[in-house]
Enzyme design. Structure first.
Site, short mmCIF file in Angstrom:
data_model
loop_
_atom_site.label_atom_id
_atom_site.label_comp_id
_atom_site.label_asym_id
_atom_site.label_seq_id
_atom_site.Cartn_x
_atom_site.Cartn_y
_atom_site.Cartn_z
N CYS A 67 0.83 -1.20 0.00
CA CYS A 67 0.00 0.00 0.00
C CYS A 67 0.87 1.26 0.00
O CYS A 67 1.50 1.55 -1.00
CB CYS A 67 -0.98 -0.06 1.17
N HIS A 162 -3.12 -5.56 1.44
CA HIS A 162 -2.50 -5.93 2.72
C HIS A 162 -2.63 -7.42 3.01
O HIS A 162 -3.49 -7.82 3.80
CB HIS A 162 -3.20 -5.16 3.86
N GLU A 164 -0.88 -9.18 4.89
CA GLU A 164 -0.55 -9.45 6.31
C GLU A 164 -1.78 -9.41 7.21
O GLU A 164 -1.75 -9.94 8.32
CB GLU A 164 0.52 -8.45 6.79
N1 GLN Z 1 -3.65 6.25 1.03
C1 GLN Z 1 -2.38 6.02 1.66
C2 GLN Z 1 -1.26 6.81 1.01
O1 GLN Z 1 -1.46 7.47 0.05
C3 GLN Z 1 -2.04 4.53 1.65
C4 GLN Z 1 -3.03 3.75 2.50
C5 GLN Z 1 -2.46 2.50 3.12
O2 GLN Z 1 -1.24 2.33 3.21
N2 GLN Z 1 -3.32 1.64 3.61
O3 GLN Z 1 -0.16 6.79 1.47
#
Ligand code: GLN
Length: 184
Positions: A67, A162, A164
């Protein structure tokens, strides 16, 4: 963070948190967790970790970003905040918050033939997507609509989602395979 550590430990790894360059120098692989990519970027610069992480990536350290971590590994981002930087390494363009504010989080099964028979169930939380995969990188997983949500390039691995959080261990195992291969 804890969930990544648990997943890595369940696969037999010894986990240490990296907050300083000297801690980075001791690890054989690195996970960049989710969170807020612009904040992680700022903190990494404030704690003098940006350059060492970039050097480690260039030297072949296996790194897996989930992410926000994927955003930090991207060579190019769209919809970053003013001045937002990345470590880079993945030849991709990543769009932050790509599913809009209406859809904060969702789950989906992915098409991920490299990961084996078992379908990949993915949890997305204010997730980015890989808007463009450059010639040096390759897609590892797509949503049913075809959007790329996992990529790989040499020592680097990134997912919009994610694993994990739901006991999906194959991406972390892949990271460890890279570490093992590098150790020789
Ligand atoms: N929206 C977040 C970002 O731009 C990422 C979200 C997440 O890591 N769950 O950094």
């Amino acid at each position: 963070m804890r969930e990544h550590a648990n997943t890595c430990e369940s696969l037999g790894a010894q986990v240490t948190l990296v907050r300083r360059p000297r801690e980075l120098a001791q690890v054989e692989a690195l996970v960049l967790p989710g969170g807020e990519s612009s904040m992680i970027d700022k903190l990494s610069r404030a704690f003098d970790l940006q350059k060492p992480i970039q050097a480690a990536i260039a030297a072949g350290l296996p790194v897996y970003g989930t992410c926000a971590g994927l955003i930090l590994l991207a060579d190019r981002i769209c919809d970053g905040i003013e001045g937002q930087q990345t470590f880079g390494g993945l030849d991709v363009t990543v769009r932050r918050n790509a599913f809009g504010s209406q859809i904060d989080s969702f789950e989906s099964d992915l098409h991920a033939p490299d990961l084996g028979e078992e379908p990949v169930r993915a949890v997305f939380i204010r997730a980015p997507i890989v808007a463009e995969v450059g010639p040096a990188a390759r897609s590892l997983a797509t949503l049913p609509g075809g959007e790329v949500v996992a990529v790989e390039q040499g020592n680097l691995l990134g997912t919009s989602f994610h694993p994990e959080l739901i006991g999906e261990t194959r991406f972390h195992a892949r990271l460890m395979d890279k570490a093992r291969a590098r150790r020789g």
